[in-house]
Write an enzyme that holds these catalytic residues in place. Sequence first.
Site, PDB file in Angstrom:
ATOM      1  N   HIS A 366      37.996 -36.396  24.448  1.00 28.74           N
ATOM      2  CA  HIS A 366      36.720 -36.885  24.967  1.00 28.74           C
ATOM      3  C   HIS A 366      36.039 -35.853  25.854  1.00 28.74           C
ATOM      4  CE1 HIS A 366      37.889 -41.401  24.344  1.00 28.74           C
ATOM      5  NE2 HIS A 366      37.611 -40.767  23.224  1.00 28.74           N
ATOM      6  N   CYS A 405      18.340 -20.455  25.940  1.00 27.17           N
ATOM      7  CA  CYS A 405      17.154 -21.046  25.298  1.00 27.17           C
ATOM      8  C   CYS A 405      16.373 -21.960  26.243  1.00 27.17           C
ATOM      9  CB  CYS A 405      17.550 -21.810  24.042  1.00 27.17           C
ATOM     10  SG  CYS A 405      18.481 -23.330  24.356  1.00 27.17           S
TER      11      CYS A 405
END
Length: 508
Positions: A366, A405
């Site tokens: 997880h 980005c």
Amino acid sequence: MNNTCWAANDKTQHLTKTFRVNYTPTMKAFMFLILVYYAIEFLRCGLFVLFVLLRWDFCHQIYTFTAFNEILVLLLTVGVPVVRFTYPGQLCSGDHPIFSFDANQKEYGYWLKLYLMESSKPEYYEKPLSQMSDDEKNLYYVRLMEQVRETQRKAKETMEKNAIAKVGIEGALKASREVEERYEKFKSDFGVAINKLAVSLKDTVTSQNVEYTHKPVEVTAIKAAEYLKNCKNIMILTGAGLSAASGIPTFRGSNGFWTKSYEGIEDPTEILTLKCFDQNPSIAWQWHYDFIDLMKTCKPNNGHQAIYELQKFSKNYPKKLNTLLVTQNIDNFHTVTIQNNNQAKKIDKTEGTSNFAFTEDVLEVHGNVLYMRCYKNCCNDFYLSPEPPIDPEERRSHVPLCQKCESVMKPHCMFFDESYTEELYRSKTVSEYLNDRLDGLIVIGTALQTSLANQIVQKTLAKLEVPVVEINPEPCVKNGFGVIVKESSLTSLPTIVKQLISLKSKQK
């Protein structure tokens, strides 16, 4: 025949507008002979094409059509004879490469030129500009300006076509983005539905498709080790209950961490979703900041240490035991335990690399709250999560951005509508071990409410003769070869590990 080609009163007109042609009997006879010759060629070749072009303006209009050029070149290429009646030096004879007899005779076929008016040849075209008369220069400049205007016209048409194409491309890109957004929404909704369906059907699938040869039994911790003594490949599956003894509340229950509210949203299956993250990533980051603060006040317990001891034994005696640790916890406690014992393998843990968030001996299916990655997946690199802001206002609004980005960074924790992947959550590695090697399973402190954890337990039970030792005050294994220890993992797990190591050590 009118031989006056360049009249003074026609200086401002196109030079070819003054041509006049009257056929003499001699010319007609000669043309008749030519037609007879090509009639014979037609019978031989099966195809005859005759172009009679007597005026330059008509010639120029026709030759500017691309389709006409392509047809003409095709005819010449396959050897179809073509005759063109023209004046010597007539302007259209140089307008296109295929009209040059000397340069293209071998490549395109041939032209038969019939000069009808020797006196009408515009000789000034072969003169340098310095030798032209004023009338000749005027006519030369008229034609030059026509060529410039034609070039401008074509350039304008090209620009208009490009503008239309640009609008079309922008529309296509917009439609593509809309399709992508709809797909992401579908994937998100579908993921939530599938996860809920997997959990709701776990008991039905188990009871209807498997005929168990054992029933769950409740035993002491020492007795539980007896069931595992002959197992050589043991998977250890841990959940939030293991860290509860360290002070981290379980995710579910009346005192669970899930009971907090963020921006008016209390349901964790809504807060920690891609859908919610798309709409307001600050909500998910608030949750993770709170969890990191809570985690810093706690530390690994004896249960984590006992698991480490079992892993250490399996590394020292690989022929006697092999273990695989799979955890649903995102608190990093297993890794901290390994590091505290100075046994972690030296692997590349450089920030900004693809394996920065992983530890070889721990499969965090997880994720891990201490790491983050670019949400837009511009790269596969992981970075440390930022320190939780102290100022409440900043904590509610601070969302880290990707260094490459500048898009939003996502915590490296699996959301409820995400799917398991090998790249992020090592699901393939878990499945391969489960299917090909596992012959014993220890389950610690999990409610089996996530699909992968439930799948691990149910597939192990379906093997019939493989024991599933569950350490949980509220056990979840209701069918099959379940060995239930209804004690806290803080005390029972060290006992089981110690007894199992003792039994394994006596084996040859």
